[in-house]
Design a protein around this motif. Sequence first.
Motif, mmCIF file in Angstrom:
data_model
loop_
_atom_site.group_PDB
_atom_site.id
_atom_site.type_symbol
_atom_site.label_atom_id
_atom_site.label_comp_id
_atom_site.label_asym_id
_atom_site.label_seq_id
_atom_site.Cartn_x
_atom_site.Cartn_y
_atom_site.Cartn_z
ATOM 1 N N ALA A 93 5.734 1.348 4.237
ATOM 2 C CA ALA A 93 5.131 0.501 5.275
ATOM 3 C C ALA A 93 5.667 -0.927 5.174
ATOM 4 C CB ALA A 93 3.607 0.518 5.144
ATOM 5 N N VAL A 94 5.801 -1.429 3.952
ATOM 6 C CA VAL A 94 6.314 -2.788 3.772
ATOM 7 C C VAL A 94 7.747 -2.889 4.279
ATOM 8 C CG1 VAL A 94 6.964 -4.513 2.049
ATOM 9 C CG2 VAL A 94 4.768 -3.330 1.861
ATOM 10 N N VAL A 95 8.573 -1.910 3.971
ATOM 11 C CA VAL A 95 9.961 -1.925 4.429
ATOM 12 C C VAL A 95 10.023 -1.906 5.953
ATOM 13 C CG1 VAL A 95 12.141 -0.658 4.463
ATOM 14 C CG2 VAL A 95 10.878 -0.899 2.321
ATOM 15 N N GLU A 96 9.187 -1.104 6.593
ATOM 16 C CA GLU A 96 9.148 -1.102 8.059
ATOM 17 C C GLU A 96 8.718 -2.458 8.599
ATOM 18 O OE1 GLU A 96 7.603 2.093 10.351
ATOM 19 O OE2 GLU A 96 7.959 3.592 8.776
ATOM 20 N N GLY A 97 7.801 -3.108 7.901
ATOM 21 C CA GLY A 97 7.398 -4.455 8.305
ATOM 22 C C GLY A 97 8.542 -5.441 8.197
ATOM 23 N N PHE A 98 9.325 -5.349 7.100
ATOM 24 C CA PHE A 98 10.503 -6.210 6.954
ATOM 25 C C PHE A 98 11.468 -6.008 8.118
ATOM 26 C CE2 PHE A 98 10.321 -6.364 2.003
ATOM 27 C CZ PHE A 98 9.259 -7.248 2.085
ATOM 28 N N THR B 57 19.043 0.281 0.631
ATOM 29 C CA THR B 57 19.072 0.829 -0.725
ATOM 30 C C THR B 57 17.677 1.031 -1.303
ATOM 31 O OG1 THR B 57 19.159 -1.350 -1.788
ATOM 32 C CG2 THR B 57 21.267 -0.345 -1.136
ATOM 33 N N LEU B 58 16.662 0.459 -0.666
ATOM 34 C CA LEU B 58 15.300 0.617 -1.175
ATOM 35 C C LEU B 58 14.826 2.041 -0.938
ATOM 36 C CD1 LEU B 58 13.632 -2.723 -0.017
ATOM 37 C CD2 LEU B 58 14.566 -2.168 -2.261
ATOM 38 N N LYS B 59 14.194 2.605 -1.943
ATOM 39 C CA LYS B 59 13.679 3.967 -1.841
ATOM 40 C C LYS B 59 12.191 3.952 -2.189
ATOM 41 C CE LYS B 59 18.103 6.132 -3.016
ATOM 42 N NZ LYS B 59 18.853 4.872 -3.003
ATOM 43 N N PRO B 60 11.384 3.351 -1.334
ATOM 44 C CA PRO B 60 9.950 3.240 -1.644
ATOM 45 C C PRO B 60 9.308 4.608 -1.741
ATOM 46 C CG PRO B 60 10.365 2.682 0.647
ATOM 47 C CD PRO B 60 11.712 2.812 -0.001
ATOM 48 N N ARG B 61 8.542 4.800 -2.821
ATOM 49 C CA ARG B 61 7.887 6.087 -3.022
ATOM 50 C C ARG B 61 6.438 5.891 -3.468
ATOM 51 N NH1 ARG B 61 11.767 5.435 -6.604
ATOM 52 N NH2 ARG B 61 13.089 7.029 -5.653
ATOM 53 N N GLY B 62 5.891 4.733 -3.153
ATOM 54 C CA GLY B 62 4.534 4.472 -3.586
ATOM 55 C C GLY B 62 4.099 3.085 -3.192
ATOM 56 N N PHE B 63 3.295 2.454 -4.044
ATOM 57 C CA PHE B 63 2.672 1.196 -3.638
ATOM 58 C C PHE B 63 3.197 -0.010 -4.395
ATOM 59 C CE2 PHE B 63 0.513 2.912 -7.176
ATOM 60 C CZ PHE B 63 -0.198 1.939 -7.824
ATOM 61 N N LYS B 64 4.189 0.177 -5.284
ATOM 62 C CA LYS B 64 4.722 -0.951 -6.049
ATOM 63 C C LYS B 64 6.086 -1.336 -5.505
ATOM 64 C CE LYS B 64 1.086 -1.182 -8.570
ATOM 65 N NZ LYS B 64 0.104 -2.254 -8.305
ATOM 66 N N ILE B 65 6.105 -1.854 -4.284
ATOM 67 C CA ILE B 65 7.360 -2.165 -3.616
ATOM 68 C C ILE B 65 8.062 -3.347 -4.277
ATOM 69 C CG2 ILE B 65 6.198 -3.603 -1.899
ATOM 70 C CD1 ILE B 65 9.391 -1.434 -1.445
ATOM 71 N N LEU B 66 7.329 -4.308 -4.833
ATOM 72 C CA LEU B 66 7.975 -5.432 -5.495
ATOM 73 C C LEU B 66 8.813 -4.947 -6.678
ATOM 74 C CD1 LEU B 66 8.464 -8.454 -5.875
ATOM 75 C CD2 LEU B 66 6.389 -8.535 -7.277
ATOM 76 N N LEU B 67 8.287 -4.014 -7.451
ATOM 77 C CA LEU B 67 9.046 -3.450 -8.563
ATOM 78 C C LEU B 67 10.349 -2.838 -8.062
ATOM 79 C CD1 LEU B 67 9.446 -2.504 -11.469
ATOM 80 C CD2 LEU B 67 7.985 -0.535 -10.940
ATOM 81 N N GLU B 68 10.281 -2.121 -6.961
ATOM 82 C CA GLU B 68 11.477 -1.515 -6.369
ATOM 83 C C GLU B 68 12.498 -2.597 -6.010
ATOM 84 O OE1 GLU B 68 13.452 2.005 -4.872
ATOM 85 O OE2 GLU B 68 11.478 1.907 -5.785
ATOM 86 N N ILE B 69 12.030 -3.680 -5.428
ATOM 87 C CA ILE B 69 12.914 -4.766 -5.005
ATOM 88 C C ILE B 69 13.563 -5.430 -6.218
ATOM 89 C CG2 ILE B 69 12.914 -7.099 -4.014
ATOM 90 C CD1 ILE B 69 10.793 -6.060 -2.019
ATOM 91 N N LEU B 70 12.768 -5.766 -7.228
ATOM 92 C CA LEU B 70 13.279 -6.490 -8.382
ATOM 93 C C LEU B 70 14.199 -5.630 -9.246
ATOM 94 C CD1 LEU B 70 10.082 -8.436 -9.528
ATOM 95 C CD2 LEU B 70 11.917 -9.219 -8.033
ATOM 96 N N ALA B 71 13.912 -4.325 -9.310
ATOM 97 C CA ALA B 71 14.700 -3.447 -10.176
ATOM 98 C C ALA B 71 16.075 -3.146 -9.608
ATOM 99 C CB ALA B 71 13.944 -2.144 -10.424
ATOM 100 N N ARG B 72 16.234 -3.237 -8.292
ATOM 101 C CA ARG B 72 17.481 -2.811 -7.667
ATOM 102 C C ARG B 72 18.484 -3.938 -7.452
ATOM 103 N NH1 ARG B 72 17.653 2.321 -6.486
ATOM 104 N NH2 ARG B 72 15.730 3.502 -6.246
#
Length: 380
Positions: A74-79, A176-191
Amino acid sequence: MQLSIVVPTYNEAPNIEELVRRVAAATRGMDVELIFVDDSTDATPDEVRRVAASAPVPVRLIHREHRRGGLGGAVVEGFEAAAADICLVMDGDLQHPPEEIPAMWHRYRHGDVDVVIASRYSGGGTSGGLADNTRILVSRTSTALTRAMFPIRLKGVTDPMTGFFLVDRRALDLATLKPRGFKILLEILARKNLRIAEVPFDFADRYAGQSKASLRQGFNFLSQLTALRFGKMSLFGLIGAFGAVANLAIMWGLTHAGMGYVLAAIIAAEVTIVGNFLLQERFVFQDMKGDASGVWSRFAKSFGFNNAEALIRIPVLAFMVQTWHISSVVAAAITLVVAFFVRFMFHSLVVYAPRRAEESARVRRLVNELDAQAMTPGEL
C-alpha cells in the motif's frame, strides 16, 4: 506540492476525521496532500470520501480490492501516486502524532539526507503507546535482531521498525522494492544505501479501534527479515550448524571414551568456538572486517562472549540432564539452537561493529605519540 502524506489504512474508520483535522492543523502554511491507501473491509473508504469533501487539505483515496504486498505494498502504491517527490508515511491510528510532521519536514530541508525517521528510541522519544510490557519486549527484540542483520546499512538507526518516516522517492528504485508485510522502512533501508537522519517522537496510544498486531504479522516480519538478509544469516547458520555437529561429535567421542559429560562439553565448546570464529571471519563477516576492530580484538570479543555463553549454557545443560533426565547430547543440542540467535546478534552488533571515526582517530594519535617518544634521543 511540497509533501505527500501517505496513510495506509485497514479498518480505521473512527480515526479518519481526527487524523485529517490534526494533519491540517499541523501543516498549516505548507502545501501538502493526504493519500489514504485503503485495504479496509469496513466503512473506512466512505468515511474518507465524507471527510475529504470538506477537508482543508487535499485528500485522495486509493481503495485496493486486491491487497498486494500488505501494508508495504500500500505504501509503495502511495509513493507511485503521490504528487510530490517528498513522501511522508504514517499510520492511520494517530499513534504517530501529526504534530511531528513539521519537524520531520524541516529536518529534510537541511538538504543532507534522503530519509528522516521518527524514532521511538532516539533522544527524547518514547514507546509508551505499546499496549503492554510484552509488546515493548517484542519491539525491542525485533529491533535488535534487525540491526544485527544489517549492522552497516542500519548503523546509527535506532528504530528501523517504525512506520513513521519521510523519504525522497527520487532516491529509491520503487521497482526493486518487494514489500511483503508491514515493515516497509526496513525494506527501503536494506536495499539501498541512503543518507539518514532521525528525530525523536512519543509513540502515542491509539485514538480509536483495535491494534492490528498479531502472531501472523510476527511470522511475516521474520519471513521478510530472513529474505532480506538471507545470505549472511544462512552462512552464519550453516557454520553454526557445522560447529554444533562438531561439538556433539567431540562430546560424544569423549563421553564414550569415559570422560564426564561436563568436561567433555567444555572441551567440545572450546574447540568449536575457535573453529567457528575462523570460518566466520572467512565466509560470513569478510565484508565488515575492514571497518571493524583488529583481528585480535575481534577474536577476544568472540572468544570471551562464547565462553561466557558457555558458562551459562553448560549449567543449563546439566540442569536439564539431572532434573529432566534427558540425554546429555539432546540437552546440548537444545541449548545450542537457542545460543545460535544470541551469538549472531552479538557478533553482528559488537564483534564486527564499525569503529567510530573518533575512536580510530584517538588510536592513531596514541600510536603516533608512542612512536615519537620511542624515537626521541635519550640516555641509557
